[in-house]
Write a protein that holds these residues in place. Sequence first.
Motif, short mmCIF file in Angstrom:
data_model
loop_
_atom_site.label_atom_id
_atom_site.label_comp_id
_atom_site.label_asym_id
_atom_site.label_seq_id
_atom_site.Cartn_x
_atom_site.Cartn_y
_atom_site.Cartn_z
N TRP A 112 0.83 -1.21 0.00
CA TRP A 112 0.00 0.00 0.00
C TRP A 112 0.87 1.25 0.00
CZ3 TRP A 112 -1.36 3.62 4.16
CH2 TRP A 112 -0.56 3.48 5.31
N ALA A 113 0.23 2.36 -0.40
CA ALA A 113 0.77 3.72 -0.25
C ALA A 113 1.97 4.04 -1.13
CB ALA A 113 1.09 4.03 1.21
N TYR A 114 2.28 3.20 -2.11
CA TYR A 114 3.40 3.56 -2.99
C TYR A 114 2.96 4.53 -4.07
CZ TYR A 114 1.32 -0.66 -4.98
OH TYR A 114 0.42 -1.60 -5.42
N LYS A 115 1.64 4.68 -4.25
CA LYS A 115 1.10 5.75 -5.07
C LYS A 115 -0.31 6.06 -4.60
CE LYS A 115 0.50 2.32 -8.75
NZ LYS A 115 0.52 2.12 -10.20
N VAL A 116 -0.89 7.15 -5.14
CA VAL A 116 -2.18 7.59 -4.59
C VAL A 116 -3.23 6.50 -4.75
CG1 VAL A 116 -4.06 9.25 -4.85
CG2 VAL A 116 -1.70 10.02 -4.92
N TYR B 128 -3.47 4.07 -1.98
CA TYR B 128 -3.53 4.61 -0.62
C TYR B 128 -4.68 4.00 0.19
CZ TYR B 128 -2.42 8.10 2.95
OH TYR B 128 -2.02 8.72 4.11
N ASP B 129 -5.70 3.50 -0.49
CA ASP B 129 -6.80 2.83 0.21
C ASP B 129 -6.65 1.31 0.15
OD1 ASP B 129 -8.04 5.03 1.21
OD2 ASP B 129 -9.91 4.80 0.10
N ALA B 130 -5.49 0.83 -0.25
CA ALA B 130 -5.25 -0.62 -0.29
C ALA B 130 -5.18 -1.13 1.14
CB ALA B 130 -3.94 -0.91 -1.00
N GLU C 289 4.88 9.78 2.86
CA GLU C 289 3.53 9.22 2.99
C GLU C 289 3.19 8.35 1.78
OE1 GLU C 289 2.02 9.57 5.75
OE2 GLU C 289 0.06 8.73 5.32
N ILE C 290 3.24 8.95 0.59
CA ILE C 290 2.99 8.20 -0.64
C ILE C 290 4.21 8.42 -1.52
CG2 ILE C 290 1.47 7.96 -2.65
CD1 ILE C 290 -0.78 9.16 -0.94
N SER C 291 5.02 7.38 -1.69
CA SER C 291 6.35 7.61 -2.26
C SER C 291 6.30 8.18 -3.67
CB SER C 291 7.14 6.29 -2.24
OG SER C 291 6.36 5.23 -2.74
N ALA C 292 5.23 7.92 -4.43
CA ALA C 292 5.18 8.42 -5.81
C ALA C 292 4.75 9.89 -5.88
CB ALA C 292 4.22 7.57 -6.64
N VAL C 293 4.32 10.45 -4.75
CA VAL C 293 3.83 11.83 -4.76
C VAL C 293 4.81 12.73 -4.01
CG1 VAL C 293 1.90 13.35 -4.21
CG2 VAL C 293 1.47 10.96 -4.81
N SER D 155 5.76 1.31 4.02
CA SER D 155 4.63 0.43 3.71
C SER D 155 4.91 -1.00 4.13
CB SER D 155 4.36 0.44 2.21
OG SER D 155 4.01 1.72 1.77
N LYS E 97 -6.14 3.14 9.67
CA LYS E 97 -6.83 3.32 8.38
C LYS E 97 -7.29 1.99 7.79
CE LYS E 97 -5.64 4.87 3.68
NZ LYS E 97 -6.44 6.00 3.20
N LEU F 55 -11.22 0.85 7.16
CA LEU F 55 -11.76 0.49 5.85
C LEU F 55 -12.29 -0.94 5.85
CD1 LEU F 55 -9.15 2.24 3.54
CD2 LEU F 55 -11.60 2.72 3.62
#
Lengths: 401, 454
Positions: A226-230, A233-235, B105-109, B358, B438, B442
Amino acid sequence: MIPGIIDCHSHIAAEAINEGSVSVSSMVNMEEVLDPDDIDIYRDLAGGVTSANILHGSANSIGGQTLVIKLRWGQPASKLPFEGAMPGIKFALGENPKRSNFSIPGQPRRYPATRMGVEETIRAAFSEARDYKKAWDDYNKRVAAGEKNLIPPRRDLKLEPLVEVLEGKRYVHSHCYREDEILMLLRVAKEFGFKVRPFQHVLEGYKVADELASAGVGASTFSDWWAYKVEAYDAIPSNAALMTRRGVIVSINSDDAEEATHLNQEAAKSMKYGSLSHDEALKLVTLNPAIQLGIDKRVGSIDVGKDADLAVYNHDPLSAYAVVQKTLIDGRVYFDREKDIANRAEIEKEKKALTEKLKQAEKKPEEKKAPEKKPEEKPKPPAPTPTPTAAQGAATQGGVR
Amino acid sequence: MRKRSATRLRTPLYFFNFLCFVCLFSAPAAGAQSQPPSVYAITHAKIFTLAGSPIEDGTLVMRDGKIAAVGAAVEVPAGAQVIDAQGLQVYPGLFDAVTQMGLSEISAVNATVDSAETGSYNPDVVAATAVSPSSEHIPVTRASGITEVLAVPASGGFDFGGGPGTPGGQASAIHLAGWTIDEMLIKKSAAMVLNWPQIQTETFDFATFSRREKPYTEAKQEYDRQVKELTDWLDRARHYAQAMEKGSVSKYDRDLKLEALAPVIRGELPVLVFANRARDIRNAVEFCDKQRLKMILAGGEEAYKAKDVLRSKDISVVLRPMLSFPPDEDDPYDRELTQPAELAAAGVKFAIASFDNSFARRLGQNAANAVAHGLSYEEALRSVTINPAQILGLGSQIGTLEQGKIANLIVTNGDPLELTTDVKYLFIKGQLTPLENKHRRLYEKYLNRPKASN
């Protein structure tokens, strides 16, 4: 002993992954770039993997043609394909086909650049494929009726595999992440009358599990990425379990040669994160991927008459303490841990001898020049990228995951 | 006998646990401030202190953030919140010694990434400054039993991948709980990051997305230049430190970068040197020895090839995940998996770390895989608890369950390294800390989605 592990999403044994220049690259075929000498075949065998779905990358809305192989290490490329397995084609939705994370400085953005455009790219391709199929059907009908001197339609290598999809002769493996794009492809598939076989990655599949189940579509996902791209992010690590509970056939795949070596462990996580039973968890990497790839009559479970594709562990395979001892394909031992260990000294000796030979050979021309020190070790392929994910992307021109 | 007056939390289910937590701390009317209880007791647990044999049916008391008592015959103090851990086990919380927790947080961003400063020499930047206490990674990671991490910055744009030989800034040891970074801090400056330069004969050109070959001599020259530059920096820092000691720093312009290097020069702050190949490791060891720096090796894919020098120079290693392929095609397929056992046998001290956010929750999985390949179970547990603490100079504060240590611990229903084990309760600084995150939110939400009508 369990049925050999089946990896529904792999990029091993391939010399190329992405034809990234166009967004519909259905003309290219992974079978033409199979590399039987890729060491990852052996390494994955050592992880109990016996069959793998070798996919094109995800740089394109409609990517290249794919095939299922058996990991027959030591055999030529022609012996790798899983005989009789349905061929496939890779689709991709979301950030990768719209090139969100892969812009190359100085180059204009490629269409599509949005999820809207991805839908239209796929619809346009299937509109064309439909017309193309009609042209051939008309032609064949007239030939069959005895008409003479007809000019056949011009062959189109890009559209042919899409016609096979329309005719149910080729499976669609669609990379996707978000719930909206999953539903989009289900709509498009309905519109054109084809079926998505499994959705691949499908990290938000748990949000639309009922829709997947009622469409009769499988889902092949990651355990806990999870979280390696947007769009990841909900994975959540409960994805496989939540979809299973709603009646979807689910598998856990690797998308990565190393990850494939412990798919048994990745499957076990669904017991923790979603209370799947031991059997349900084991099916995620054996019977379920076999069903998704249409090879379950031959592999995926241990039964009389089935292929003897097996993995033998020294411990419950759904434990982090289990180590593969033997892997069999077609009843033949392709990996034997004891033998592997026993051979190491010999391989080390051979390597030393070869290195020595190389040094000697290199010394001769240097006698004329100033002596120059040679690197003693083979340099590693460069890893100049910030994250493992991006490194993978760079190595394959972007867009595998 | 155990006192009956104490409040009991009976149900080990995490959400109920969380509800209790909410009741305990959030019940007062809006605006009112409540103090969390300061005394907890865990009873009837099997306690793995990692400072001696496991204690059957033991009690552990926490007071004011510290472990007040642990043993088989420990009294539960009056007023303590009691957790009856019958059938459960207690371990020190896991310590992940290389992460980018809170920094990425999000490595691609890009906008969500604060791990890598631009430019080559940034010894003055400090990870703690940019750690976001609200990162979703923190509660997700915590739920896997990790209670503290090292947040590691990386300079030059290459996170943990080697690259230019540069001090990448100061790594911070943090608790995975706290309203602010100040509450999270264990040690603001725990190590200076140094990406050891590699002799790179192949480079990757992002502009053209292609590989480029470089002759060895050219690559070696570039490497020598980088080492010389690093040497010059350390020389200047040494002079600067001398000036500081003599109190004459006012005679110079204040230089924040050299000032940041002063504790490194004095051997007070260890350098966390990122290197993977044997040649790079040996070069780094030789360099740090000559410069009299306190070195910790990070990465260490081929540390086994340098195990003798690592032991003789007393250099500890923070290993990359062993669930990774070895660097060379002809290496044994399980080369990385058997390395921990080999290092342990050679007497090299090591920790296992995730080198990620992650995948931080795979820390236990990696340690268990090392056990499957020959490492003793005891040593595997130590490699994710007390060893990282000791390596970072925090061994007297954290990492085992001993009286006086910071009460970071987990209560589990089994082996914390195994894939299917659940963490039932988690304490950070002696506070019951929620396992909610989180992913669980979910999960609950979509588990309860009404059946779709189509």
